[in-house]
Design a protein around this motif. Structure first.
Motif, short mmCIF file in Angstrom:
data_model
loop_
_atom_site.label_atom_id
_atom_site.label_comp_id
_atom_site.label_asym_id
_atom_site.label_seq_id
_atom_site.Cartn_x
_atom_site.Cartn_y
_atom_site.Cartn_z
N ASN A 298 0.80 -1.24 0.00
CA ASN A 298 0.00 0.00 0.00
C ASN A 298 0.83 1.28 0.00
O ASN A 298 0.59 2.19 0.79
CB ASN A 298 -0.93 0.04 1.21
CG ASN A 298 -2.23 -0.69 0.94
OD1 ASN A 298 -2.51 -1.03 -0.21
ND2 ASN A 298 -3.00 -0.93 1.98
N ASN A 299 1.82 1.35 -0.84
CA ASN A 299 2.54 2.61 -1.00
C ASN A 299 3.02 2.62 -2.44
O ASN A 299 3.04 1.59 -3.11
CB ASN A 299 3.70 2.73 0.00
CG ASN A 299 4.83 1.78 -0.32
OD1 ASN A 299 5.60 2.01 -1.25
ND2 ASN A 299 4.93 0.69 0.41
N THR A 300 3.40 3.80 -2.91
CA THR A 300 3.65 3.94 -4.35
C THR A 300 4.82 3.11 -4.84
O THR A 300 4.84 2.71 -6.00
CB THR A 300 3.79 5.43 -4.70
OG1 THR A 300 2.49 6.02 -4.61
CG2 THR A 300 4.32 5.66 -6.10
N GLY B 217 -7.51 4.65 -3.27
CA GLY B 217 -6.70 3.89 -4.22
C GLY B 217 -6.10 2.58 -3.71
O GLY B 217 -5.45 1.88 -4.46
N ASN B 218 -6.34 2.26 -2.44
CA ASN B 218 -5.72 1.06 -1.85
C ASN B 218 -6.44 -0.23 -2.19
O ASN B 218 -6.72 -1.05 -1.31
CB ASN B 218 -5.66 1.20 -0.34
CG ASN B 218 -4.41 1.93 0.11
OD1 ASN B 218 -3.50 2.16 -0.68
ND2 ASN B 218 -4.36 2.29 1.37
N ASN B 219 -6.78 -0.42 -3.44
CA ASN B 219 -7.31 -1.72 -3.84
C ASN B 219 -6.89 -1.91 -5.29
O ASN B 219 -6.49 -0.95 -5.96
CB ASN B 219 -8.83 -1.76 -3.68
CG ASN B 219 -9.55 -0.90 -4.69
OD1 ASN B 219 -9.65 -1.25 -5.87
ND2 ASN B 219 -10.03 0.25 -4.26
N THR B 220 -6.96 -3.15 -5.77
CA THR B 220 -6.35 -3.45 -7.05
C THR B 220 -6.99 -2.70 -8.22
O THR B 220 -6.33 -2.41 -9.22
CB THR B 220 -6.32 -4.97 -7.28
OG1 THR B 220 -5.35 -5.51 -6.38
CG2 THR B 220 -5.93 -5.34 -8.70
N SER B 221 -8.27 -2.34 -8.11
CA SER B 221 -8.86 -1.56 -9.21
C SER B 221 -8.21 -0.18 -9.25
O SER B 221 -8.33 0.54 -10.24
CB SER B 221 -10.37 -1.45 -9.07
OG SER B 221 -10.74 -0.45 -8.14
N GLY B 222 -7.55 0.20 -8.16
CA GLY B 222 -6.81 1.46 -8.13
C GLY B 222 -7.69 2.67 -7.93
O GLY B 222 -7.22 3.80 -8.05
N SER B 223 -8.96 2.47 -7.62
CA SER B 223 -9.85 3.61 -7.46
C SER B 223 -11.07 3.25 -6.63
O SER B 223 -11.24 2.10 -6.21
CB SER B 223 -10.32 4.11 -8.83
OG SER B 223 -11.39 3.30 -9.30
N HIS B 224 -11.95 4.26 -6.48
CA HIS B 224 -13.19 4.08 -5.74
C HIS B 224 -14.22 3.23 -6.49
O HIS B 224 -15.24 2.86 -5.93
CB HIS B 224 -13.80 5.47 -5.49
CG HIS B 224 -14.22 6.15 -6.76
ND1 HIS B 224 -13.30 6.55 -7.73
CD2 HIS B 224 -15.44 6.47 -7.26
CE1 HIS B 224 -13.96 7.10 -8.75
NE2 HIS B 224 -15.24 7.07 -8.48
N LYS B 225 -13.96 2.92 -7.75
CA LYS B 225 -14.97 2.28 -8.58
C LYS B 225 -15.48 0.95 -7.99
O LYS B 225 -16.61 0.55 -8.24
CB LYS B 225 -14.42 2.04 -9.99
CG LYS B 225 -14.11 3.32 -10.75
CD LYS B 225 -15.35 4.00 -11.29
CE LYS B 225 -15.03 5.23 -12.11
NZ LYS B 225 -16.23 5.94 -12.59
N LEU B 226 -14.63 0.29 -7.24
CA LEU B 226 -15.00 -1.01 -6.67
C LEU B 226 -16.23 -0.91 -5.75
O LEU B 226 -16.99 -1.88 -5.62
CB LEU B 226 -13.79 -1.57 -5.92
CG LEU B 226 -13.74 -3.05 -5.55
CD1 LEU B 226 -14.01 -3.95 -6.73
CD2 LEU B 226 -12.38 -3.39 -4.93
N ASN B 227 -16.42 0.25 -5.13
CA ASN B 227 -17.55 0.42 -4.20
C ASN B 227 -18.89 0.13 -4.87
O ASN B 227 -19.79 -0.43 -4.23
CB ASN B 227 -17.59 1.85 -3.65
CG ASN B 227 -16.33 2.22 -2.89
OD1 ASN B 227 -15.69 1.35 -2.30
ND2 ASN B 227 -15.95 3.49 -2.93
#
Lengths: 455, 455
Positions: A109-111, B108-118
């Motif tokens: 969880n870091n860049t 961004g802390n999930n593999t989709s890299g964004s809020h979209k997973l919600n």
């Protein structure tokens, strides 16, 4: 305690470690010292100080002090991306139908996408404190280069990265991340160093290797006023910094009354594995608890399972001190079809000694099976793992399936060192069915080992 | 409370929201309904149920119920990657020398890299519950396609993604992530649908657009037994699911006694912005508190700041219902030099109404300035932001610098929707100095707006 274990355990800021743990203090047999290749004698602090920052030389040589305080500035930086979560893999357990309880410590969880930042920030801090202008380093898969560029940008230090040429070309986006953080990046071997020019003359068109990039970075550091060299794995100092992984994990597990039976980590140079297991190993060495430790390495670069425990060169150009370690010989080149990191020919002296003493096991796993485990993990746990980390996933799954057979309710802990976002070319090969396995022959290893120095 | 604010606030699992918040319930002027383009009348639930899952149709049409319970299965999945941290940007504040206090909610802390997973997991859950075989969708920048493939893989649903051709080619690694999660991915426009073939015949060699990929995905859903279409933004249902962002943020801020003065989010279709601000907007609508809300959009696709508030087509092929929204016209094509998402021609009906009522402001920002902000942020806060998110960063920095001038100690909150790991080609253009800005002319916008339907 019997409260329900959350999916993810996050420590509070006030529970974060304030000291690193130096496992050498509790080891009865100490790791063998670095040797000066010229004299054959242990390197002195003075000799090492031409290559490394003074404070890091101290840490490298200190095998007595168990707890080394983490400077406040580093602890502040750690808070930007730590604590790393300790995750209970409920979904993976369910999918496997295992009675085992699986936990992983997630460092992605870091860049930088991996645990490498834990040591990068420490090394950059000591360089800054010493008043240096900058640091040089090498990077293979690119995680370390990214981490160091982030750390140097934070402390406003110049950062020069020699990136193994084949990675530089295969991973243009990894390169851009490093540039975004303001570091200079040079594909290795290059014309910018003597050793680079020599290697290019001998092997024109070579894609480079980690050992070669190390030689270039060391040369660049020693030839520039106000520069030192930094390294992302293998060294004692790096394992020391990485113990934040294990210390956080231990605190979190203790808090919830969890005792791991098996602790698993992938092992290239040993930074993640050493960091994860050190505090637990300390308990084992002091007779306070017992754990089964498993180092997992790729079958294509099997230093622990098929190498020899001897003094060897750390780099191709032979500019570094000699280290006693499990090694495949400094000229060993893992097959180019092997994706990701874990390509170094040797293993941390600390881990080598622990392994030699029978305190830790090692297993090697093949690439396709590793990616099968990675995909299965990604699909249920969400996280897309780095190829390196997936070696640990593979063995964690194996162990959990053994528990399914025997009915044992073991607690399995593994290190999920990072994410695979910059390794999609390898996932593509797996998705396309074009990935293959490679195991070096005994003859190849023997040939490479024959060139270790006679000490 | 006066305890020291941690760098990152993580809620405990038992503090996570158990209901989504439907801001329409508190809006005096409700967003205008979707219209059937054939009859010109509001779409009925029955009509919509051919395209969307039944439960999602209910959510789409419900503008009365304030709190809609989150099913237990979705809450379980949320626990795999939520709570998202609320981060105090201490390092950015220090770098800017501002008296403002800056917070960001990092999704961004999930593999989709964004809020979209919600929203992806919610939509996949309802599809599974309805006994469907699979879902179809479009993706532009690729975040939504990744999120949906993850969600479908979790529930073992078939997933068919139409990816805008230019992204498909520019982002091969994004494509591989989607494949790793088992989804089928087709570059759009394609020969697999009628609307795709029609567009290809008319514009051979086109790189495609979001509006065109939507048309193909909708057609694919309605022509296959047991399939429905799902969408990652714009719709009321999507904003509803995304309120987990705002609800977590509000709980965390309330817990530490923090009151944001300014709340900033980037806005493409509006999913992140709507999700972040809804609960705060609810308080404002109910007269319980006041906040300044700022929607940030790219100057190259300025639907709020330069569009009209009219009924328009949602897609290029005109197969979808009509929506009343701030729009640039369904044929508006943002310049190809505009990197990342935020390329949709219209804006969520909910946000359009709130903006039209003067409850929210909007600003447009240019690309190069956005990447300057992104780089500055990355270097001090560590996280490499997505181009989309960086629009919000840019305005947050602007606001913080205003505070520096005036001496005001405002509390600024912004949504950091995701990471930029798959947008490095855009960072490369920025690093190379080849990135340019583009602002559409009034004439271009007027021409495109002239083709909105006459309602």
């Amino acid at each position: 305690m019997s409260e329900k274990i959350p999916y993810k355990i996050y420590l509070d800021e006030n529970e974060l470690p304030t000291s690193w743990y130096n496992v050498r203090a509790d080891m009865k047999k100490k790791p063998a010292p670095l040797l000066n290749p010229g004299t054959g004698k242990p390197c002195t602090a003075e000799e090492l100080s031409h290559v490394f920052c003074d404070e890091l030389v101290k840490q490298e040589l200190d095998d007595k002090t168990a707890n080394i305080p983490i400077p406040a500035e580093i602890r502040e930086f750690y808070k930007m991306y730590r604590p790393a979560p300790l995750v209970r893999a409920y979904c993976l357990e369910k999918k496997l139908g295992t009675p085992a309880k699986i936990y992983y410590k997630f460092e992605g969880n870091n860049t930088s996408g991996s645990h490498k930042l834990n040591s990068a920030i420490a090394q950059a801090y000591y360089a800054k404190k010493q008043g240096l202008k900058g640091v040089t380093t090498e990077t293979g898969a690119g995680q370390w280069g990214t981490a160091l560029s982030m750390a140097c940008s934070y402390f406003d230090l110049d950062c020069q990265v020699y990136m193994v040429k084949v990675s530089y070309e295969q991973k243009p986006f990894r390169r851009e991340v490093i540039r975004t953080y303001g570091a200079q990046i040079t594909p290795s071997p290059s014309e910018t160093t003597e050793v680079g020019r020599k290697i290019l003359a001998e092997f024109p068109g070579t894609g480079g290797s980690l050992g070669c990039a190390i030689s270039e970075a060391v040369e660049a550091a020693t030839k520039q006023e106000g520069y030192r060299y930094v390294l992302g794995s293998v060294l004692n100092q790096v394992l020391l910094h990485q113990t934040v992984i294990g210390l956080e994990t231990m605190t979190a597990m203790d808090k919830y009354g969890i005792k791991p039976d098996v602790i698993i980590g992938c092992a290239g140079g040993g930074s993640n594995l050493g960091g994860l297991i050190s505090p637990f190993m300390g308990r084992k060495l002091r007779g306070e608890a017992d754990y089964q430790f498993i180092a997992v390495e790729p079958a294509s670069c099997p230093s622990l399972t098929r190498g020899s425990y001897v003094y060897d060169f750390c780099d191709t150009g032979h500019v570094c001190p000699l280290a006693k370690m499990y090694t495949l010989g400094s000229e060993f080149m893992p097959s180019p079809n092997h994706a990701g990191g874990l390509r170094y020919h040797g293993m941390s002296s600390i881990l080598s000694q622990l392994y030699d003493d029978g305190l830790m096991e090692a297993r090697s796993v093949e690439q396709t099976a590793v990616f099968e485990a990675a995909q299965a993990f990604a699909r249920v746990e969400g996280i897309l793992p780095a190829p390196e980390s997936s070696h640990a996933i593979k063995v964690a799954i194996d162990e959990a399936l053994k528990c399914k057979e025997t009915g044992e309710e073991k607690t399995i802990l593994f290190g999920l060192t990072g994410t695979g976002y910059f390794d999609m070319y390898a996932y593509k090969a797996f998705n396309d069915g074009t990935m293959s396995d490679y195991i070096p022959t005994d003859d190849e290893i023997a040939k490479s080992l024959a060139k270790t120095p006679k000490i």
